[in-house]
Design a protein around this motif. Structure first.
Motif: not given
Length: 58
Positions: A3-8, A10-11, A35-40
């Motif tokens: 679900m988190n990847k779907i949020k990214c 869609l947004s 190294t970077v991390t997506c906060y969503k």
């Protein structure tokens, strides 16, 4: 796909904060790894580049 990847998706894609960025520089190989991390969604991405790409003299 969780679900988190779907949020990214869609947004409009992944978003990164400067405070979550990690850097490691190795003097032996003269390379820096970022190294970077997506906060969503929490996805981590990293890349390595030689010192000269960052303007660091050999």
């Amino acid at each position: 796909m969780n679900m988190n990847k779907i949020k990214c998706f869609l947004s409009g894609g992944h978003r990164y904060r400067d405070s979550d960025t990690q850097a490691y520089c190795d003097d032996k190989t003269k390379e820096c790894t970022i190294t970077v991390t997506c906060y969503k969604c929490g996805k981590k991405e990293s890349f390595a580049a030689p010192y000269k790409n960052f303007g660091i003299p050999d």
